[in-house]
Design an enzyme around this catalytic site. Structure first.
Site, PDB file in Angstrom:
ATOM      1  N   CYS A  68      26.237   6.616   5.136  1.00  0.00           N
ATOM      2  CA  CYS A  68      25.935   5.189   5.253  1.00  0.00           C
ATOM      3  C   CYS A  68      27.102   4.400   5.825  1.00  0.00           C
ATOM      4  O   CYS A  68      26.940   3.282   6.297  1.00  0.00           O
ATOM      5  CB  CYS A  68      25.559   4.623   3.886  1.00  0.00           C
ATOM      6  SG  CYS A  68      24.146   5.463   3.149  1.00  0.00           S
ATOM      7  N   THR A  99       0.828  -1.202   0.000  1.00  0.00           N
ATOM      8  CA  THR A  99       0.000   0.000   0.000  1.00  0.00           C
ATOM      9  C   THR A  99       0.862   1.252   0.000  1.00  0.00           C
ATOM     10  O   THR A  99       1.725   1.412   0.863  1.00  0.00           O
ATOM     11  CB  THR A  99      -0.921   0.019   1.230  1.00  0.00           C
ATOM     12  OG1 THR A  99      -1.736  -1.153   1.213  1.00  0.00           O
ATOM     13  CG2 THR A  99      -1.799   1.261   1.234  1.00  0.00           C
TER      14      THR A  99
END
Length: 361
Positions: A308, A226
Site C-alpha cells: 500500500c 447488493t
C-alpha cells in the site's frame, strides 16, 4: 516468475475459482439473480450467500456475526466509524504499526493515542494507556514484518479502560486461530486465496454498530448495497479450504522459512525472531540498493515494504516504529510465501536475490 509477495495478495485457489464460476451466470442460466430479490432466482442467490457466510464464519471465534464488506479497509472503517463510543468523542488507541486503513481513519476522526512498539515490533502489555479509551485497535499479525501481537494480554488492558478491541486479522485469518478476546475482527478474501473485492467484519454478539453506508439496509442494516454471490462464494470456498488445510499449510510454510533463513543467514532480521508468522521474512543488508535489487531480480516478485505504500518514496512507518533509521529501512526487503510456493521456487528465488545483492559489492 516466482511470486514471493503473499502479504500483498495471494493466488486464487482453484476451489474458490470454481465456486465463483457457478455464480457468474449468463442469460441462459439461473445463477445471476440478485440475492436481495424475493423470487426463486433471488432466493437461490441468497442461499449461496448464506452458505458462504457460514464458511467465512469458520475463520472466527464463536459468538459473533459476519458482515460482508467490499474489503478489509471498508470493514475497518465500519468498525471504527460505526462505533458509538468513537462517535460520541471517546479516545481511540492504536499501535504504531497498524495498517494505513486504521491509522488514516483514526487520525481523520481525531482524539487518538498511538501506542509504541518495542524493537521486536510488539506492543508490550504494560504499555501506557490513556485513562479514557473507547476503542483499541491492534493488528494480529503485521503485514510488513510479520510480528504476532500478544492480543490476549492487550485485550485485558483494553477491558481495564472499558474499551472495545478491534483486531485487524487480515494477515492472520486462515493461518492461525483468530483471537476470541476481540470485539470486532476485519479480514480480507484475497489474502487467503479468495477473490479481490470482498472482505468481512466479525462483530461480537450484542455489539451494535452504526452504518457508514445507507441505502437498502442489506447486511443486517450495517452495509447497504447488493452483494455479489460470486465473490461471496469464492470467499467462502477459500475460507473453508484455509480452515481445512491450516495445519498442512503451516508445516509447508515452516519448511520454506527454514530454507529462507538459512539462505539469508548473514542478513539482519527486522522484528521479533520468535513472535512472528513464518510466511513473512523482512530482512536488511547494510548498503543494499533495494531499487536496483528489484530491477535486477525481475523473475522474483517481492516487496520493499507494504504494497500500500510502495512507490510513495516514504520510509516505512513500521520500520521506523521499531527503531530503524532511513538508511536501514531503505535497505530492507520483504519476502512472503504460502500454500502454492514450492521448495524449488524458494531455493531459486533466494539464489537470484543473493547473487544480485552480492553484485552490488
Amino acid at each position: 516468475m516466482i511470486y514471493l509477495d503473499y502479504q500483498a495478495t495471494t493466488p486464487l485457489a482453484p476451489e474458490a475459482r470454481e465456486a465463483m464460476l457457478a455464480w457468474l451466470g449468463g442469460p441462459e442460466s439461473e445463477s445471476f439473480g440478485n440475492p436481495h430479490s424475493p423470487h426463486r432466482m433471488g432466493r437461490m442467490a441468497a442461499a449461496a450467500v448464506e452458505v458462504a457466510r457460514e464458511q467465512v464464519a469458520s475463520l472466527f471465534p464463536s459468538g459473533g456475526q459476519v458482515i460482508f464488506t467490499g474489503s478489509a479497509t471498508e470493514a475497518l472503517n465500519l468498525a471504527i466509524r460505526g462505533n458509538a463510543a468513537v462517535r460520541s468523542g471517546e479516545h481511540i488507541a492504536f499501535s504504531a504499526i497498524e495498517h494505513a486503513a486504521v491509522i488514516d481513519t483514526v487520525k481523520a476522526i481525531g482524539n487518538w493515542t498511538e501506542l509504541p512498539v518495542n524493537a521486536d515490533g510488539l506492543v508490550t502489555p504494560d504499555v501506557a494507556m490513556p485513562q479514557y479509551v473507547g476503542l483499541m485497535c491492534v493488528m494480529a499479525v503485521n503485514n510488513e514484518i510479520g510480528t504476532i501481537q500478544p492480543i490476549g494480554e492487550l485485550a485485558s488492558r483494553a477491558k481495564e479502560t472499558g474499551a472495545l478491541l478491534l483486531v485487524d486479522g487480515v494477515q492472520a485469518a486462515g493461518r492461525m486461530a483468530l483471537p476470541p478476546e476481540a470485539d470486532m475482527i476485519a479480514v480480507s478474501a484475497h489474502k487467503i486465496h479468495g477473490p479481490k473485492g470482498i472482505g468481512a467484519l466479525w462483530v461480537r454478539d450484542g455489539l451494535k454498530l452504526i452504518p457508514n453506508i445507507e441505502g437498502g439496509k442489506q447486511e443486517a442494516g450495517l452495509r447497504s448495497g447488493t452483494l455479489s454471490p460470486a465473490l461471496c462464494a469464492g470467499f467462502g470456498a477459500a475460507a473453508a479450504l484455509a480452515v481445512e488445510r491450516m495445519d498442512q499449510d503451516r508445516v509447508h510454510i515452516e519448511e520454506l522459512w527454514q530454507v529462507a533463513r538459512e539462505a539469508f543467514s548473514g542478513w539482519t532480521l527486522n522484528g521479533s525472531a520468535e513472535q512472528r508468522w513464518h510466511g513473512n521474512l523482512n530482512i536488511r543488508r547494510d548498503g543494499l540498493d533495494v531499487a536496483r535489487l528489484m530491477s535486477d531480480c525481475r523473475e522474483v516478485m517481492f516487496s520493499a515494504g507494504s504494497a500500500c505504500a510502495s512507490g510513495s518514496g516514504r520510509t516505512s512507518h513500521v520500520l521506523r516504529a521499531i527503531g530503524l533509521d532511513d538508511a536501514e529501512a531503505k535497505s530492507s526487503i520483504r519476502l512472503g510465501w504460502g500454500r502454492y510456493t514450492t521448495r524449488e521456487d524458494m531455493q531459486r528465488a533466494c539464489s537470484i536475490i543473493l547473487e544480485a545483492a552480492d553484485s552490488q559489492g
